[in-house]
Scaffold this motif. Structure first.
Motif, PDB file in Angstrom:
ATOM      1  N   GLY A  44       0.792  -1.220   0.000  1.00 17.09           N
ATOM      2  CA  GLY A  44       0.000   0.000   0.000  1.00 17.09           C
ATOM      3  C   GLY A  44       0.821   1.265   0.000  1.00 17.09           C
ATOM      4  N   ASP A  45       2.117   1.165   0.294  1.00 19.86           N
ATOM      5  CA  ASP A  45       2.964   2.356   0.281  1.00 19.86           C
ATOM      6  C   ASP A  45       3.155   2.864  -1.153  1.00 19.86           C
ATOM      7  N   ARG A  46       3.052   4.159  -1.305  1.00 20.27           N
ATOM      8  CA  ARG A  46       3.251   4.769  -2.617  1.00 20.27           C
ATOM      9  C   ARG A  46       4.740   4.876  -2.933  1.00 20.27           C
ATOM     10  N   LEU A  47       5.104   4.627  -4.185  1.00 20.66           N
ATOM     11  CA  LEU A  47       6.496   4.659  -4.625  1.00 20.66           C
ATOM     12  C   LEU A  47       6.666   5.773  -5.665  1.00 20.66           C
ATOM     13  N   ARG A  48       7.200   6.903  -5.231  1.00 24.08           N
ATOM     14  CA  ARG A  48       7.424   8.032  -6.140  1.00 24.08           C
ATOM     15  C   ARG A  48       8.867   8.011  -6.630  1.00 24.08           C
ATOM     16  N   GLU A  49       9.027   8.109  -7.914  1.00 25.10           N
ATOM     17  CA  GLU A  49      10.357   8.040  -8.508  1.00 25.10           C
ATOM     18  C   GLU A  49      11.306   9.074  -7.913  1.00 25.10           C
ATOM     19  N   VAL A  50      10.829  10.289  -7.747  1.00 24.58           N
ATOM     20  CA  VAL A  50      11.686  11.368  -7.259  1.00 24.58           C
ATOM     21  C   VAL A  50      12.158  11.091  -5.835  1.00 24.58           C
ATOM     22  N   ASP A  51      11.270  10.541  -4.996  1.00 22.67           N
ATOM     23  CA  ASP A  51      11.648  10.229  -3.617  1.00 22.67           C
ATOM     24  C   ASP A  51      12.668   9.098  -3.573  1.00 22.67           C
ATOM     25  N   LEU A  52      12.413   8.056  -4.351  1.00 22.65           N
ATOM     26  CA  LEU A  52      13.321   6.914  -4.378  1.00 22.65           C
ATOM     27  C   LEU A  52      14.696   7.307  -4.925  1.00 22.65           C
ATOM     28  N   ALA A  53      14.707   8.142  -5.956  1.00 23.29           N
ATOM     29  CA  ALA A  53      15.967   8.586  -6.540  1.00 23.29           C
ATOM     30  C   ALA A  53      16.808   9.334  -5.507  1.00 23.29           C
ATOM     31  N   GLU A  54      16.149  10.183  -4.720  1.00 28.01           N
ATOM     32  CA  GLU A  54      16.857  10.946  -3.699  1.00 28.01           C
ATOM     33  C   GLU A  54      17.374  10.036  -2.584  1.00 28.01           C
TER      34      GLU A  54
END
Length: 231
Positions: A44-54
């Motif tokens: 259920g956790d959202r995976l945002r590319e920008v957050d993961l990249a950082e």
């Protein structure tokens, strides 16, 4: 689909490792997979590319490659409204997974009874003892259980079966907490593991398969019971 538990990607502690020489897409994939396995990222956790990249210290391109690969494996899903998120397993998916686990692990036990060496059988016995000694320590108990099953897979001496089982267990990490926090289940598991190993030691493939299937069936009952009670 249920609403996600979080609308932002959780922080992932990135430790120095030996993956720096790998392609960036592979590095991103391994980081996210590890976060799923250790439940730092939950269903259920959202995976945002920008957050993961950082968090991981890579550009968005390898993150995108990793997420596409994880989606093909069923570990993440794309929601039209919420975007990419960690997959959540429903009742039907859980029963299907456990059915396959019963079939595949039962086959592994059967093959182990035919092909396991004396050294491997001795190690399985050691794993049974290690599991029993871990009672009272939930983290060590889960680790010992995982090691027992992984060793059992290797004792089948069938590389294709081992690969399928590893993929299956990657998906099972989405179920969250182990059923081994239930004390009765822990005690039953000790007996079930010992029954499997006893049959393997006697080189009795049919009994080994039956014992392993019964073990997985009991685990499934506990998992389904928890799912129903939690609703």
């Amino acid at each position: 689909m249920n609403k996600p538990k979080s609308t932002r990607t959780k922080a992932i502690a990135v430790q120095p490792n030996d993956d720096d020489d790998l392609p960036r897409g592979e590095r991103a994939y391994r980081y996210i997979r590890q976060a799923l396995a250790t439940q730092k990222l939950m269903p259920g956790d959202r995976l945002r590319e920008v957050d993961l990249a950082e968090m991981i210290g890579l550009s968005r391109t390898p993150i995108r490659e990793a997420l596409a690969r994880l989606e093909s494996e069923g570990l993440v899903v794309h929601d039209a409204t919420l975007g990419i998120m960690v997959a959540e397993l429903d009742y039907n998916m859980i029963t299907e997974l456990y059915f396959m686990r019963e079939v595949l692990e039962g086959t592994a036990a059967k093959l182990a009874a035919q092909h396991a060496s004396d050294v491997e059988i001795s190690l399985l016995e050691d794993m049974c003892a290690q599991y029993a000694d871990s009672v009272g320590n939930d983290q060590q108990l889960a680790r010992s259980n995982r090691q027992f099953h992984e060793l059992l897979y290797n004792c089948s001496h069938n590389r294709y079966l081992i690969k399928m089982l590893k993929t299956l267990h990657d998906t099972l990490t989405l179920l969250g907490n182990t059923t081994l926090t239930d004390q009765k289940r822990v005690k039953d598991t000790i007996k079930e593991h010992e029954a499997v190993v006893s049959a393997i030691k006697k080189h009795d493939p049919d009994t080994a398969e039956k014992a392993l299937r019964e073990h997985i069936y009991a685990s499934q009952k506990m998992r389904i019971r928890r799912l129903i009670v939690s609703k």
